[in-house]
Structures are given as C-alpha cells and as structure tokens.
Design an enzyme around this catalytic site. Structure first.
Site, mmCIF file in Angstrom:
data_model
loop_
_atom_site.group_PDB
_atom_site.id
_atom_site.type_symbol
_atom_site.label_atom_id
_atom_site.label_comp_id
_atom_site.label_asym_id
_atom_site.label_seq_id
_atom_site.Cartn_x
_atom_site.Cartn_y
_atom_site.Cartn_z
ATOM 1 N N PRO A 1 0.902 -1.170 -0.008
ATOM 2 C CG PRO A 1 -0.040 -1.198 2.298
ATOM 3 C CD PRO A 1 0.656 -1.898 1.318
ATOM 4 C CD GLU B 1 0.556 -5.250 10.955
ATOM 5 O OE1 GLU B 1 0.611 -4.190 10.623
ATOM 6 O OE2 GLU B 1 -0.552 -5.947 11.447
ATOM 7 N NE ARG C 1 -7.891 -6.072 -20.614
ATOM 8 C CZ ARG C 1 -8.006 -5.014 -21.275
ATOM 9 N NH1 ARG C 1 -6.999 -4.021 -21.368
ATOM 10 N NH2 ARG C 1 -8.897 -4.610 -22.139
ATOM 11 C CG ASP D 1 -9.542 -1.493 -23.051
ATOM 12 O OD1 ASP D 1 -10.891 -1.537 -23.228
ATOM 13 O OD2 ASP D 1 -8.698 -2.128 -23.035
HETATM 14 N N1 SAH Z 1 1.254 -2.731 7.655
HETATM 15 C C1 SAH Z 1 1.359 -2.599 6.266
HETATM 16 C C2 SAH Z 1 0.271 -3.209 5.484
HETATM 17 C C3 SAH Z 1 0.080 -4.628 5.627
HETATM 18 S S1 SAH Z 1 -0.952 -5.151 4.594
HETATM 19 C C4 SAH Z 1 1.285 -0.980 5.889
HETATM 20 O O1 SAH Z 1 0.277 -0.514 6.444
HETATM 21 O O2 SAH Z 1 2.031 -0.661 4.992
HETATM 22 C C5 SAH Z 1 -0.307 -6.840 4.247
HETATM 23 C C6 SAH Z 1 0.360 -6.941 2.637
HETATM 24 O O3 SAH Z 1 -0.886 -6.867 1.658
HETATM 25 C C7 SAH Z 1 1.194 -5.847 2.528
HETATM 26 O O4 SAH Z 1 2.686 -6.297 2.695
HETATM 27 C C8 SAH Z 1 1.208 -5.948 0.793
HETATM 28 O O5 SAH Z 1 1.769 -6.994 0.097
HETATM 29 C C9 SAH Z 1 -0.658 -6.126 0.720
HETATM 30 N N2 SAH Z 1 -1.082 -5.089 0.529
HETATM 31 C C10 SAH Z 1 -2.095 -4.441 1.212
HETATM 32 N N3 SAH Z 1 -2.610 -3.374 0.742
HETATM 33 C C11 SAH Z 1 -2.010 -3.420 -0.500
HETATM 34 C C12 SAH Z 1 -2.355 -2.401 -1.580
HETATM 35 N N4 SAH Z 1 -3.139 -1.289 -1.585
HETATM 36 N N5 SAH Z 1 -1.715 -2.671 -2.843
HETATM 37 C C13 SAH Z 1 -1.079 -3.508 -3.027
HETATM 38 N N6 SAH Z 1 -0.603 -4.408 -2.145
HETATM 39 C C14 SAH Z 1 -1.479 -4.336 -0.752
#
Ligand code: SAH
Length: 257
Positions: A90, A117, A154, A169
């Site tokens: 994220p 996490e 795609r 698209d």
């Molecule tokens: N504690 C972390 C979130 C961990 S969520 C933080 O706040 O940054 C667990 C895993 O889900 C992450 O390591 C990632 O690989 C995935 N993940 C969560 N949200 C995501 C998003 N918006 N885009 C891509 N991967 C995501």
C-alpha cells in the site's frame, strides 16, 4: 513472452488468475507464463515458519527478511538476472495503465506478496519497485499481484483477439472509454444512438471520441487536466458539454463521505 513468478504464502489463490478468460488465453498462446513460489519452501528457520513478532512490540507478525531474500534469489535464479522484482504494497506507487504498459515490455517479473504486517524493512532493498493497487489496505498482496497479471495479460500479443479493443480502452489514450451498446436497438424504451447504426465510420469515430472526452470530463476531470487537447478535441468537448447541458465537470463522480 512474459515470465512472471509470484512469491506468496497462498500459491493456489494466485494460480486462479490464469484459469479463466484472457489471462488463460495468454498462457495458452505462449505469451505469458505464471509460476508461484511459496516463502515457506525457503524458510530461514529450517521449518516452514516465515513470520515472527514485530520488534518494539505491538500486534501483528512480520515476514522475516532471510526467508524473503532466499525466495527472491530462487526466483531470480530461475528467471535470470534481468527479472524485475516488484513488491505489492500500500506504500508503493499507484498502479496505473502507464505502469502496466511499461511492465508489459519486460521479459521477466517477480511479484512479491506480503501478508500480516508486511515484511522486515531490511528486505526492501531487494525490490526494484513497490506498487500499490490504491489507497486502501488488503490483507495480502495476492489480489494485487493477480490484478497486475490480469492487466498485463491483456496487453500481450495474442491474448486479446482484436488488439484494437485494447487500444480504445479507458486510459489507453489518457481518456476513459466511450460508451458501448449491443442488441436490441431499443431496450425498455432507450434507443441506441442513431449514429452507431449509420455505418458511417468517420461519423462514428468522431462520436466516440466526443463521448470519450465527455465522459472523462464528467467522471474524471483530473485525467483531462493532464492532457494537451488538440483544437478538434476541444471543439468536440465543447459540443458534448453543450449537448448534455452540464457545465460542471466531475458531476458524475461518486460522492465522497
Ligand atoms: N502494515 C502494512 C500493511 C500490510 S497489509 C502497511 O500499512 O503498510 C499486508 C500485505 O498486503 C502488504 O505487505 C502488501 O503486500 C499487501 N497489500 C495491502 N494493501 C495493498 C495495496 N493497496 N496494494 C498492494 N498491496 C497491498
């Protein structure tokens, strides 16, 4: 040919993405190969445990750096040193069609899916880039990796019967897609726009461009702000605005709380 390895605790989940539709076709026609690798097969502790408690206290577990590094090394050994390592996070750069187009020209990608996490921060040096699906938190990177594989598939030659459909698209030209209609000509009193039945390809192309400009103006004015419109495009957008009687962009955007 694009080789993708997804590193994950849930390989059977990720593999679903190439079981259906266009990603499946991309694999069948040899444009895409997807493999998964389970961190647990590279557990540094000598068992299948690859997570541990977070230093400093607090809830949640963390993927340990050594297990992750070993898994990445195995994937790179299989794919070759040119493979780009992309972590799903994220905190990463927001995935968009520019990114997808750029990544589709690579020959090998390693997609790293976090869980819990996330991973030990010291492992972050293993990644060439971090990519996010959007400003929300998933419980794992798998759905994000699957979305990426789908979006990449795609664009690969052979996966979509008619490449023109991909070019038109949403986002391909920086605009949202124009509306589409299929039979019947009249559905519950609503008719298909007459121009689409005219057989006049130049008129249809002009109408579609006008609609694409118009819906982008309505739904995603932020995208239009990034574009240099030609005089003709400006004229078409003015026509659209006059025809719909709206004078405020973003009117159709979903309400934020
Ligand atoms: N504690 C972390 C979130 C961990 S969520 C933080 O706040 O940054 C667990 C895993 O889900 C992450 O390591 C990632 O690989 C995935 N993940 C969560 N949200 C995501 C998003 N918006 N885009 C891509 N991967 C995501």
């Amino acid at each position: 040919m694009l080789n993708v390895e997804v590193l994950t605790l849930f390989p059977e989940l990720v593999e679903q993405v190439v079981r259906h539709g266009i990603p499946r076709k991309a694999v069948e026609c040899g444009a895409l190969a997807l493999r998964t690798r389970n961190f647990r097969d590279y557990g540094a502790a000598g068992d299948r445990r690859v997570d541990d408690r977070t230093y400093g206290g607090g809830p949640g577990m963390v993927l340990d750096a050594e297990s992750l590094a070993r898994t990445v090394a195995a994937a790179k050994a299989a794919l070759g040193p040119a493979a780009k390592v992309i972590a799903l996070s994220p905190q990463g750069a927001r995935l968009d069609q520019h990114w997808v187009r750029r990544l589709a020209t690579e020959t090998a990608l390693v997609l790293v899916c976090g869980r819990y996490e996330g991973w030990d921060e010291r492992a972050a040096g293993l990644f060439d880039a971090e990519v996010s699906l959007g400003d929300f938190v998933l419980s794992g990177g798998e759905l994000a990796a699957m979305a990426m594989v789908d979006a990449l598939a795609r664009l690969l030659p052979g996966a979509v019967g008619d490449q023109a459909s991909v070019e038109y698209d949403s986002f391909s030209a920086g605009l949202l897609d124009h509306p589409h209609y299929t039979r019947p000509e009249v559905w519950r009193g609503a008719a298909v726009p007459e121009v689409l039945l005219s057989g006049d390809h130049a008129r249809i192309a002009r109408w579609r461009l006008k609609q694409a400009l118009g819906v982008t103006w309505l739904k995603r004015p932020d995208l239009l702000a990034d574009l240099e419109l030609s005089d003709e495009q400006r004229r078409l957008l003015r026509e659209y605005i006059a025809e719909t009687g709206m004078d405020q962009p973003g009117a159709a955007a979903p309400a934020k709380d």
